[in-house]
Scaffold this active site. Structure first.
Site, PDB file in Angstrom:
ATOM      1  N   ASN A  45       0.830  -1.211   0.000  1.00  0.00           N
ATOM      2  CA  ASN A  45       0.000   0.000   0.000  1.00  0.00           C
ATOM      3  C   ASN A  45       0.862   1.257   0.000  1.00  0.00           C
ATOM      4  O   ASN A  45       0.577   2.235  -0.700  1.00  0.00           O
ATOM      5  CB  ASN A  45      -0.907   0.023   1.234  1.00  0.00           C
ATOM      6  CG  ASN A  45      -1.961  -1.058   1.216  1.00  0.00           C
ATOM      7  OD1 ASN A  45      -2.306  -1.606   0.177  1.00  0.00           O
ATOM      8  ND2 ASN A  45      -2.484  -1.369   2.398  1.00  0.00           N
ATOM      9  N   ASP A 256      -1.363   3.914   5.740  1.00  0.00           N
ATOM     10  CA  ASP A 256      -0.407   3.631   4.668  1.00  0.00           C
ATOM     11  C   ASP A 256      -0.341   4.790   3.683  1.00  0.00           C
ATOM     12  O   ASP A 256       0.737   5.142   3.189  1.00  0.00           O
ATOM     13  CB  ASP A 256      -0.800   2.348   3.948  1.00  0.00           C
ATOM     14  CG  ASP A 256      -0.770   1.135   4.861  1.00  0.00           C
ATOM     15  OD1 ASP A 256       0.032   1.138   5.819  1.00  0.00           O
ATOM     16  OD2 ASP A 256      -1.546   0.198   4.625  1.00  0.00           O
TER      17      ASP A 256
END
Length: 310
Positions: A45, A256
């Site tokens: 991510n 993320d």
């Protein structure tokens, strides 16, 4: 070419996201309100967030020789991620994640199985030494073996590369790891776990950040959800407010997005507080879409959002 501005050591997992009003209790079956499968894993991510935000980005990991591994390769290829140090592990499957998403609030609960990435070793990291040494920023987390994370941080720091440790999931670690970190970026729950300090108040968050710096980190950057972020280190103590959004759809991957965006801004030479604002913009945009990697915004979306916010 084996070059990248941002190198991420971490995991890829296939996200299996179930939406429902609540989690079932043991022995109970609930009807869901939606299902989606897509690319995930904190490292993956973050590298996708960085790549879409405009940075030359590279991934170091292991995936299995299976359908989920093929999903990973297609995902990275689509965003131009350097995969020269993505290893194919013939002994383990690609990782997977069960994700519960509340249909009421968008909040989530997650179970991760790292799969092949659990076999990442310090030797795998050393094999990527040329890639790491040529980067501007190195990022890692705790979903893969900590020994590999430590080796990556040590190697990057020895070459003057800015290091970011996102200590998630929060695990008991030797304090010596922090000496290799320019920035440690836990969320408030992870910061509490790592330091034993209650972070639910502003004072507690500052104390936890100070403790991480005492343990050896150059800077502690604690993300506080809708309350923003706290930076504590050589430049003092600063709270940076979060951006308000009209509707939160799915908070999965917001951390993320923040870390990927923060890394990009640092690689571009922006001051830390400006980099936090840039990372916060990515997080704010990501929570307005479902999924993890698919929710990461493009550089054009980020720039437009920041212009609108003034």
């Amino acid at each position: 070419m084996d070059r990248a501005d941002i190198v991420v050591l971490g995991t890829f997992v296939a996200d299996l996201a179930f939406k429902a009003e609540r989690l079932p209790v043991i022995g109970e079956t609930l009807l869901g309100r939606g299902f989606a499968m897509g690319p995930g894993g904190k490292g993956s991510n973050q590298v996708i967030a960085a790549a879409r935000a405009g940075a030359r980005s590279a991934m170091i990991t292991r995936v299995g020789q299976d359908a989920f591994g093929e999903m990973a390769r297609q995902t990275w290829s689509g965003d131009g991620v350097n995969t020269s140090h993505v290893l194919i592990d013939e002994t383990a499957p690609t990782g997977a994640a069960f994700i519960f998403v509340s249909s009421e609030t968008g909040d989530n609960a997650i179970i991760i199985e790292s799969g092949a990435a659990a076999n990442l070793s310090a030797a795998d990291v050393r094999a990527a030494a040329q890639l790491i040494s040529g980067a501007k920023v190195f990022v890692t987390q705790f979903e893969q073996p900590i020994e590999a994370a430590i080796e990556g941080l040590r190697l990057a720091r020895s070459h003057g590369v800015t290091t970011i440790l996102n200590p998630a999931p929060a695990l008991p670690v030797e304090a010596s790891i922090y000496a290799h970190c320019d920035y440690v970026t836990p969320n408030e729950t992870e910061a509490a776990t790592l330091t034993g300090i209650d972070t639910t108040t502003e004072e507690g968050a500052v104390r936890a950040a100070a403790r991480l710096v005492e343990l050896g980190a150059a800077n502690a950057l604690i993300t506080l959800g809708s309350k923003g972020a706290l930076l504590h280190g050589a430049a003092g103590t600063h709270f940076v407010p979060a951006f308000r959004v009209a509707k939160v759809v799915d908070t999965t991957g917001a951390g993320d997005a923040f870390n990927g965006g923060f890394a990009v801004a640092i690689a571009e030479g922006r001051p830390p507080l400006e980099a936090i604002r840039f990372g916060s913009a990515l997080a704010a945009l990501s929570v307005q879409k479902p999924g993890t990697a698919p929710s990461m915004p493009t550089r054009a979306e980020i720039d437009a959002f920041l212009r609108a916010k003034g």
